[in-house]
Scaffold this motif. Structure first.
Motif, PDB file in Angstrom:
ATOM      1  N   ALA A  20       0.836  -1.199   0.000  1.00  0.00           N
ATOM      2  CA  ALA A  20       0.000   0.000   0.000  1.00  0.00           C
ATOM      3  C   ALA A  20       0.859   1.232   0.000  1.00  0.00           C
ATOM      4  N   CYS A  21       0.384   2.261  -0.697  1.00  0.00           N
ATOM      5  CA  CYS A  21       1.173   3.466  -0.880  1.00  0.00           C
ATOM      6  C   CYS A  21       0.566   4.658  -0.169  1.00  0.00           C
ATOM      7  N   GLY A  22      -0.297   4.453   0.804  1.00  0.00           N
ATOM      8  CA  GLY A  22      -0.849   5.589   1.510  1.00  0.00           C
ATOM      9  C   GLY A  22      -2.327   5.425   1.735  1.00  0.00           C
ATOM     10  N   ASN A  23      -2.896   6.356   2.456  1.00  0.00           N
ATOM     11  CA  ASN A  23      -4.300   6.281   2.805  1.00  0.00           C
ATOM     12  C   ASN A  23      -5.028   7.556   2.432  1.00  0.00           C
ATOM     13  N   GLU A  24      -4.983   7.951   1.179  1.00  0.00           N
ATOM     14  CA  GLU A  24      -5.717   9.119   0.750  1.00  0.00           C
ATOM     15  C   GLU A  24      -7.208   8.797   0.792  1.00  0.00           C
ATOM     16  N   SER A  25      -7.987   9.733   1.249  1.00  0.00           N
ATOM     17  CA  SER A  25      -9.427   9.498   1.328  1.00  0.00           C
ATOM     18  C   SER A  25     -10.085   9.916   0.042  1.00  0.00           C
ATOM     19  N   ALA A  26     -11.102   9.158  -0.357  1.00  0.00           N
ATOM     20  CA  ALA A  26     -11.798   9.452  -1.603  1.00  0.00           C
ATOM     21  C   ALA A  26     -13.015  10.297  -1.299  1.00  0.00           C
ATOM     22  N   GLY A  27     -13.197  11.373  -2.051  1.00  0.00           N
ATOM     23  CA  GLY A  27     -14.396  12.184  -1.907  1.00  0.00           C
ATOM     24  C   GLY A  27     -15.611  11.386  -2.326  1.00  0.00           C
ATOM     25  N   ASP A  28     -16.754  11.705  -1.755  1.00  0.00           N
ATOM     26  CA  ASP A  28     -17.926  10.878  -2.005  1.00  0.00           C
ATOM     27  C   ASP A  28     -19.172  11.745  -1.935  1.00  0.00           C
ATOM     28  N   SER A  29     -19.938  11.741  -2.976  1.00  0.00           N
ATOM     29  CA  SER A  29     -21.178  12.507  -2.984  1.00  0.00           C
ATOM     30  C   SER A  29     -22.383  11.594  -2.842  1.00  0.00           C
ATOM     31  N   GLY A  30     -22.144  10.393  -2.284  1.00  0.00           N
ATOM     32  CA  GLY A  30     -23.254   9.462  -2.096  1.00  0.00           C
ATOM     33  C   GLY A  30     -23.574   8.730  -3.373  1.00  0.00           C
ATOM     34  N   SER A  31     -24.849   8.429  -3.582  1.00  0.00           N
ATOM     35  CA  SER A  31     -25.234   7.612  -4.726  1.00  0.00           C
ATOM     36  C   SER A  31     -25.896   8.446  -5.814  1.00  0.00           C
ATOM     37  N   GLY A  32     -25.556   9.730  -5.873  1.00  0.00           N
ATOM     38  CA  GLY A  32     -26.160  10.596  -6.874  1.00  0.00           C
ATOM     39  C   GLY A  32     -25.540  10.434  -8.238  1.00  0.00           C
ATOM     40  N   ASN A  33     -25.857  11.341  -9.156  1.00  0.00           N
ATOM     41  CA  ASN A  33     -25.336  11.280 -10.509  1.00  0.00           C
ATOM     42  C   ASN A  33     -23.832  11.524 -10.522  1.00  0.00           C
ATOM     43  N   VAL A  34     -23.166  10.959 -11.521  1.00  0.00           N
ATOM     44  CA  VAL A  34     -21.737  11.199 -11.711  1.00  0.00           C
ATOM     45  C   VAL A  34     -21.542  11.816 -13.090  1.00  0.00           C
ATOM     46  N   GLY A  35     -22.231  12.904 -13.316  1.00  0.00           N
ATOM     47  CA  GLY A  35     -22.029  13.678 -14.527  1.00  0.00           C
ATOM     48  C   GLY A  35     -22.897  13.254 -15.688  1.00  0.00           C
ATOM     49  N   SER A  36     -23.793  12.298 -15.496  1.00  0.00           N
ATOM     50  CA  SER A  36     -24.677  11.854 -16.575  1.00  0.00           C
ATOM     51  C   SER A  36     -25.777  11.023 -15.939  1.00  0.00           C
ATOM     52  N   ALA A  37     -26.357  10.108 -16.715  1.00  0.00           N
ATOM     53  CA  ALA A  37     -27.429   9.270 -16.189  1.00  0.00           C
ATOM     54  C   ALA A  37     -26.915   8.212 -15.222  1.00  0.00           C
ATOM     55  N   ALA A  38     -25.597   7.956 -15.194  1.00  0.00           N
ATOM     56  CA  ALA A  38     -25.045   6.926 -14.322  1.00  0.00           C
ATOM     57  C   ALA A  38     -25.029   7.407 -12.873  1.00  0.00           C
ATOM     58  N   THR A  39     -25.167   6.462 -11.947  1.00  0.00           N
ATOM     59  CA  THR A  39     -25.048   6.752 -10.530  1.00  0.00           C
ATOM     60  C   THR A  39     -23.816   6.050  -9.985  1.00  0.00           C
ATOM     61  N   LYS A  40     -23.385   6.469  -8.802  1.00  0.00           N
ATOM     62  CA  LYS A  40     -22.231   5.836  -8.172  1.00  0.00           C
ATOM     63  C   LYS A  40     -22.443   4.341  -8.031  1.00  0.00           C
ATOM     64  N   SER A  41     -23.631   3.933  -7.585  1.00  0.00           N
ATOM     65  CA  SER A  41     -23.891   2.518  -7.351  1.00  0.00           C
ATOM     66  C   SER A  41     -23.844   1.680  -8.625  1.00  0.00           C
ATOM     67  N   SER A  42     -24.077   2.296  -9.777  1.00  0.00           N
ATOM     68  CA  SER A  42     -24.035   1.541 -11.036  1.00  0.00           C
ATOM     69  C   SER A  42     -22.616   1.386 -11.571  1.00  0.00           C
ATOM     70  N   VAL A  43     -21.677   2.158 -11.016  1.00  0.00           N
ATOM     71  CA  VAL A  43     -20.297   2.136 -11.492  1.00  0.00           C
ATOM     72  C   VAL A  43     -19.389   1.351 -10.567  1.00  0.00           C
ATOM     73  N   THR A  44     -19.611   1.432  -9.251  1.00  0.00           N
ATOM     74  CA  THR A  44     -18.717   0.799  -8.285  1.00  0.00           C
ATOM     75  C   THR A  44     -19.053  -0.672  -8.084  1.00  0.00           C
ATOM     76  N   TYR A  67      -8.246  -3.499 -17.429  1.00  0.00           N
ATOM     77  CA  TYR A  67      -9.517  -3.420 -16.695  1.00  0.00           C
ATOM     78  C   TYR A  67      -9.476  -2.282 -15.696  1.00  0.00           C
ATOM     79  N   LEU A  68     -10.639  -1.966 -15.132  1.00  0.00           N
ATOM     80  CA  LEU A  68     -10.784  -0.905 -14.141  1.00  0.00           C
ATOM     81  C   LEU A  68     -11.842  -1.335 -13.138  1.00  0.00           C
ATOM     82  N   LYS A  69     -11.537  -1.177 -11.852  1.00  0.00           N
ATOM     83  CA  LYS A  69     -12.512  -1.491 -10.809  1.00  0.00           C
ATOM     84  C   LYS A  69     -12.461  -0.423  -9.729  1.00  0.00           C
ATOM     85  N   ILE A  70     -13.626   0.095  -9.361  1.00  0.00           N
ATOM     86  CA  ILE A  70     -13.746   1.107  -8.317  1.00  0.00           C
ATOM     87  C   ILE A  70     -14.587   0.522  -7.191  1.00  0.00           C
ATOM     88  N   ALA A  71     -14.018   0.450  -5.989  1.00  0.00           N
ATOM     89  CA  ALA A  71     -14.745  -0.067  -4.837  1.00  0.00           C
ATOM     90  C   ALA A  71     -15.711   0.988  -4.310  1.00  0.00           C
TER      91      ALA A  71
END
Length: 272
Positions: A20-44, A67-71
Motif C-alpha cells: 500500500a502506498c498511503g491512505n488518501e481518502s476518496a471524496g464521495d457525494s453518495g449515490s447521486g449522478n456522476v455527470g450523466s445518467a449513471a449513478t455511483k452505485s451503477s459504477v462501483t 480493466y478498471l474497478k472502483i470499490a
C-alpha cells in the motif's frame, strides 16, 4: 499534480507485488449522478473490462488484460494493458475525479505498451462523466470528448478456461514472458479428465492435475519434441519447472497465479 490516470494509491495485482502506498481518502457525494445518467452505485463494485479507447477520433482496441474497478469506498485498481495500477476516486455531481496513480513497471510488447501510454495519458484529466447501459456497458467521457469504452466482466472459472500465461513470478516479483513466448503459452484444466493441457510456448503439454482447495498437484509432463529458438526454449524450461510437484493457485476475477514451493511461478489471464 501529476495526474497519471487521475486514479491514486496502490497497485493491486493478482499477487502482492506492491505494498500500500498511503491512505488518501476518496471524496464521495453518495449515490447521486456522476455527470450523466449513471449513478455511483451503477459504477462501483464492478470489474470493468476496457474494450477500447478513442482519442481525437482515433480508436485503439485494448489488450485483454486491461480493466478498471472502483470499490464502494473509492479505492481503485486496474490494469493499463501491461502494468497494474492503483488509486482512489472521488464521486461528484459533475463527474468522477480520479487521483494520481501508482503502477508496476513491467515491460511488455510494443502493442500493449502503446495502448498503456495512451490509456494513462487519457486518464490524466480532471473529471470523467459516466454513462451506463442495461446490458453491462460503461462509457467514460472526458471534457474534450475522448472516451473509454468498458464492459462488465464476469469472473473466470478455474476449469474450462483458457489461461494465457503472460508473466513469470519469482518471490512475488513478476516479469513479462520473453518476447518469443508472448501469446504462445497457455493452459486449461479439465475437471472430468483430471488433467492440465496447453502449450509452454513451443511444445504442447499435458499432465495429470489433482486440485484441492487452493493447490494443484501436477504429474510428470508429457510434451511434444519440437525445437524452437533459444529464448523460447528457455521460457519453456522455466514453465516446465512447475510440474512434478504441488503449486498454490490464486484466482483474482480473470487472473490466476500458480506458485511453487520455492516461490517461482507464472501469472495468466483468462482468454476472451
Amino acid at each position: 499534480m501529476d495526474k497519471r490516470l487521475t486514479l491514486t494509491a496502490l497497485a493491486l495485482l493478482p499477487l502482492p507485488l506492491l505494498a500500500a502506498c498511503g491512505n488518501e481518502s476518496a471524496g464521495d457525494s453518495g449515490s447521486g449522478n456522476v455527470g450523466s445518467a449513471a449513478t455511483k452505485s451503477s459504477v462501483t463494485g464492478v470489474r470493468w473490462k476496457v474494450d477500447s479507447l478513442t482519442v481525437g477520433g482515433k480508436t485503439e482496441q485494448a489488450p485483454d488484460s486491461a480493466y478498471l474497478k472502483i470499490a464502494d469506498n473509492g479505492e481503485v485498481d486496474g490494469n493499463y494493458g501491461c502494468n497494474t495500477f492503483g488509486s482512489t476516486a472521488a464521486f461528484k455531481d459533475d463527474g468522477i475525479d480520479f487521483e494520481t496513480a501508482r503502477s508496476t513497471e513491467m515491460a511488455c510488447g510494443d502493442a500493449p505498451m502503446k495502448f498503456e501510454k495512451s490509456f494513462a495519458r487519457t486518464l490524466d484529466t480532471e473529471k470523467f462523466t459516466a454513462q451506463t447501459t442495461d446490458d453491462g456497458k460503461l462509457t467514460l467521457t472526458t471534457g474534450d470528448g475522448d472516451t473509454v469504452e468498458l464492459t462488465e466482466e464476469r469472473p473466470a472459472e478455474l476449469y474450462g478456461t483458457t489461461w494465457r500465461i503472460d508473466s513469470l513470478v519469482d518471490h512475488d516479483v513478476a516479469t513479462s514472458l520473453p518476447e518469443a513466448a508472448r501469446g504462445k503459452a497457455w493452459f486449461t484444466l479439465d475437471k472430468k479428465a483430471g488433467t492440465l493441457s496447453g502449450s509452454v510456448g513451443c511444445n504442447d503439454i499435458s499432465a495429470k492435475a489433482t486440485v484441492s482447495e487452493d493447490e494443484i498437484t501436477l504429474g510428470n509432463p508429457r510434451t511434444t519434441r519440437k525445437m524452437c529458438s533459444d529464448s523460447l526454449m528457455a521460457a519453456e524450461r522455466s514453465l516446465l519447472e512447475l510440474f512434478k510437484g504441488t503449486v498454490e493457485y490464486r484466482i483474482d476475477h480473470r487472473s490466476i497465479t500458480l506458485t511453487s514451493e520455492n516461490k517461482a511461478g507464472v501469472g495468466a489471464v483468462a482468454d476472451k
